[in-house]
Design a protein around this motif. Structure first.
Motif, PDB file in Angstrom:
ATOM      1  N   CYS A   1       0.959  -1.509  -0.064  1.00 32.29           N
ATOM      2  CA  CYS A   1       0.289  -0.055   0.088  1.00 32.29           C
ATOM      3  C   CYS A   1       0.655   1.362   0.188  1.00 32.29           C
ATOM      4  N   ASN A   2       2.247   1.332   0.358  1.00 32.84           N
ATOM      5  CA  ASN A   2       2.759   2.451   0.347  1.00 32.84           C
ATOM      6  C   ASN A   2       4.010   2.441  -0.810  1.00 32.84           C
ATOM      7  N   VAL A   3       4.214   1.352  -1.006  1.00 32.93           N
ATOM      8  CA  VAL A   3       5.407   1.174  -1.942  1.00 32.93           C
ATOM      9  C   VAL A   3       4.847   0.748  -3.195  1.00 32.93           C
ATOM     10  N   PRO A   4       5.166   1.643  -3.871  1.00 33.36           N
ATOM     11  CA  PRO A   4       3.795   0.954  -5.652  1.00 33.36           C
ATOM     12  C   PRO A   4       4.514  -0.326  -6.303  1.00 33.36           C
ATOM     13  N   PHE A   5       3.849  -1.201  -6.355  1.00 37.02           N
ATOM     14  CA  PHE A   5       3.838  -2.112  -7.270  1.00 37.02           C
ATOM     15  C   PHE A   5       4.892  -2.518  -8.392  1.00 37.02           C
ATOM     16  N   ASP A   6       5.124  -0.950  -9.391  1.00 36.40           N
ATOM     17  CA  ASP A   6       6.916  -1.063  -9.965  1.00 36.40           C
ATOM     18  C   ASP A   6       7.449  -1.417  -9.349  1.00 36.40           C
ATOM     19  N   TRP A   7       7.416  -0.091  -8.461  1.00 39.06           N
ATOM     20  CA  TRP A   7       8.652  -0.095  -7.149  1.00 39.06           C
ATOM     21  C   TRP A   7       9.027  -1.309  -6.479  1.00 39.06           C
ATOM     22  N   THR A   8       7.726  -2.663  -5.455  1.00 38.18           N
ATOM     23  CA  THR A   8       7.750  -3.895  -5.304  1.00 38.18           C
ATOM     24  C   THR A   8       8.313  -4.564  -6.620  1.00 38.18           C
ATOM     25  N   PHE A   9       8.241  -4.990  -7.961  1.00 37.24           N
ATOM     26  CA  PHE A   9       8.403  -6.181  -8.405  1.00 37.24           C
ATOM     27  C   PHE A   9       9.300  -5.410  -9.135  1.00 37.24           C
ATOM     28  N   GLU A  10       9.951  -4.090  -9.098  1.00 38.97           N
ATOM     29  CA  GLU A  10      12.094  -4.065  -9.755  1.00 38.97           C
ATOM     30  C   GLU A  10      12.903  -4.559  -8.380  1.00 38.97           C
ATOM     31  N   THR A  11      11.914  -3.991  -7.387  1.00 39.25           N
ATOM     32  CA  THR A  11      13.367  -4.314  -5.768  1.00 39.25           C
ATOM     33  C   THR A  11      13.337  -6.051  -5.693  1.00 39.25           C
ATOM     34  N   ILE A  12      11.973  -6.984  -6.622  1.00 44.54           N
ATOM     35  CA  ILE A  12      12.502  -8.266  -5.945  1.00 44.54           C
ATOM     36  C   ILE A  12      12.873  -9.145  -7.525  1.00 44.54           C
ATOM     37  N   SER A  13      13.069  -7.833  -8.196  1.00 42.91           N
ATOM     38  CA  SER A  13      13.335  -8.869  -9.373  1.00 42.91           C
ATOM     39  C   SER A  13      15.167  -8.454  -9.659  1.00 42.91           C
ATOM     40  N   SER A  14      15.492  -7.175  -8.354  1.00 41.44           N
ATOM     41  CA  SER A  14      16.895  -7.730  -8.814  1.00 41.44           C
ATOM     42  C   SER A  14      17.428  -8.679  -7.319  1.00 41.44           C
ATOM     43  N   LEU A  15      16.539  -8.664  -6.387  1.00 41.92           N
ATOM     44  CA  LEU A  15      17.192  -9.443  -5.302  1.00 41.92           C
ATOM     45  C   LEU A  15      16.793 -10.870  -6.229  1.00 41.92           C
ATOM     46  N   LEU A  16      16.253 -11.462  -6.817  1.00 40.55           N
ATOM     47  CA  LEU A  16      16.538 -12.347  -7.684  1.00 40.55           C
ATOM     48  C   LEU A  16      17.565 -12.132  -9.199  1.00 40.55           C
ATOM     49  N   ALA A  17      18.077 -10.923  -9.565  1.00 40.24           N
ATOM     50  CA  ALA A  17      19.086 -11.576 -10.621  1.00 40.24           C
ATOM     51  C   ALA A  17      20.434 -11.701  -9.489  1.00 40.24           C
ATOM     52  N   LEU A  18      20.661 -10.568  -8.509  1.00 35.37           N
ATOM     53  CA  LEU A  18      21.533 -10.871  -7.225  1.00 35.37           C
ATOM     54  C   LEU A  18      21.670 -12.869  -7.065  1.00 35.37           C
ATOM     55  N   GLN A  19      20.912 -12.505  -6.963  1.00 33.93           N
ATOM     56  CA  GLN A  19      20.739 -13.994  -6.705  1.00 33.93           C
ATOM     57  C   GLN A  19      21.320 -15.193  -7.408  1.00 33.93           C
ATOM     58  N   ILE A  20      21.112 -15.140  -8.659  1.00 32.57           N
ATOM     59  CA  ILE A  20      21.247 -15.993  -9.721  1.00 32.57           C
ATOM     60  C   ILE A  20      22.230 -15.371  -9.895  1.00 32.57           C
ATOM     61  N   GLN A  21      23.145 -14.555  -9.885  1.00 28.60           N
ATOM     62  CA  GLN A  21      24.684 -13.925 -10.610  1.00 28.60           C
ATOM     63  C   GLN A  21      25.613 -14.874  -9.078  1.00 28.60           C
ATOM     64  N   ARG A  22      24.403 -14.642  -8.140  1.00 28.58           N
ATOM     65  CA  ARG A  22      26.190 -15.168  -6.823  1.00 28.58           C
ATOM     66  C   ARG A  22      26.113 -16.888  -7.352  1.00 28.58           C
ATOM     67  N   GLU A  23      24.908 -17.804  -7.631  1.00 27.99           N
ATOM     68  CA  GLU A  23      24.871 -18.600  -8.176  1.00 27.99           C
ATOM     69  C   GLU A  23      25.596 -19.611  -9.080  1.00 27.99           C
ATOM     70  N   THR A  24      25.398 -18.606 -10.256  1.00 26.68           N
ATOM     71  CA  THR A  24      26.121 -18.744 -11.852  1.00 26.68           C
ATOM     72  C   THR A  24      27.213 -18.075 -11.663  1.00 26.68           C
ATOM     73  N   GLY A  25      27.778 -17.184 -11.470  1.00 24.61           N
ATOM     74  CA  GLY A  25      28.570 -16.246 -11.740  1.00 24.61           C
ATOM     75  C   GLY A  25      28.537 -15.611 -12.887  1.00 24.61           C
ATOM     76  N   GLU A  26      27.510 -15.039 -14.106  1.00 26.81           N
ATOM     77  CA  GLU A  26      27.002 -14.920 -14.518  1.00 26.81           C
ATOM     78  C   GLU A  26      27.120 -13.200 -14.472  1.00 26.81           C
ATOM     79  N   PRO A  27      26.907 -12.490 -15.279  1.00 28.50           N
ATOM     80  CA  PRO A  27      27.407 -10.493 -15.193  1.00 28.50           C
ATOM     81  C   PRO A  27      25.470 -10.207 -14.942  1.00 28.50           C
TER      82      PRO A  27
END
Length: 222
Positions: A187-213
């Motif tokens: 209700c306080n964080v716009p949906f687009d911000w929530t989406f991008e925030t979690i996308s960034s976390l997932l991307a960082l997790q993938i990078q940590r596991e795979t080593g891809e840039p």
């Protein structure tokens, strides 16, 4: 590959977020219907899972044996021992379904106690979505065309069920913030911000596991 579990207060937008994230990353989207389908393949009647969840909300776990698959679950003696037996079988069934998903990666799992069953798994990010009660009521009114009274009752009923299920089956407080890696108020964080925030976390997790840039991961996830 990363895995995301989404727990949410009813009306906070968890299903919508999970579906959109799965499309962005090409992950499998796992909600109640998918778990039920897998349960059938495991020769477990999905009605048994639903019954456990419904009865757990009223602290009763002694179920009718007619909804239990004879190949995996069987009738146990009545009373407290039977309730504990059913609780353990429920947890074992969902663990058998979800753990291979976490080991393989590439899944977004909404609900069904995934934050408890996969707690501490190195590939899994646990997200909790919350929201102001009145704004969640307004969201349901707009989305489903129901009255304010109906929306309020729906939210209160669902919240009682989720709290009771977590307590009675998993022996956990579902609103304990330490269960989650991140808690967002939609209700306080716009949906687009929530989406991008979690996308960034997932991307960082993938990078940590795979080593891809990150640049390559983000280009793969448009």
């Amino acid at each position: 590959m990363a895995v995301l579990t989404i727990s949410r207060q009813f009306g906070a937008g968890g299903w919508t977020l999970g579906e959109k994230l799965s499309q962005r990353f090409g992950f499998h989207f796992v909600d109640r219907s998918v778990i039920d389908k897998i349960a059938r393949e495991e020769k477990v009647h999905p009605g048994w899972l639903d019954s456990i969840e419904k009865e757990a909300s009223s602290r009763i776990l002694n179920l009718l044996s007619s909804v239990v698959s004879s190949g995996i679950f069987y009738k146990s003696p009545g009373g407290t021992d039977s309730q504990e037996f059913q609780r353990k079988r429920y947890v074992e069934c969902l663990t058998r379904i979800m753990k291979p998903m976490a080991d393989k990666g590439g899944y977004i799992i909404v609900g069904r106690g995934a934050q408890f069953l996969l707690r501490g798994h190195p590939k899994v990010i646990h997200l909790m979505l919350v929201g102001d009660f009145r704004r969640r009521v307004d969201f349901l009114i707009k989305r489903y065309g129901i009255t304010a009274s109906e929306a309020e009752s729906m939210i209160k009923d669902r919240e009682r069920e989720r709290v009771a299920l977590a307590s009675n089956v998993f022996n956990m407080n579902i609103d304990d913030p330490t269960l989650y890696d991140i808690v967002l108020n939609t209700c306080n964080v716009p949906f687009d911000w929530t989406f991008e925030t979690i996308s960034s976390l997932l991307a960082l997790q993938i990078q940590r596991e795979t080593g891809e840039p990150l640049s390559r991961i983000c280009s793969i996830a448009p």
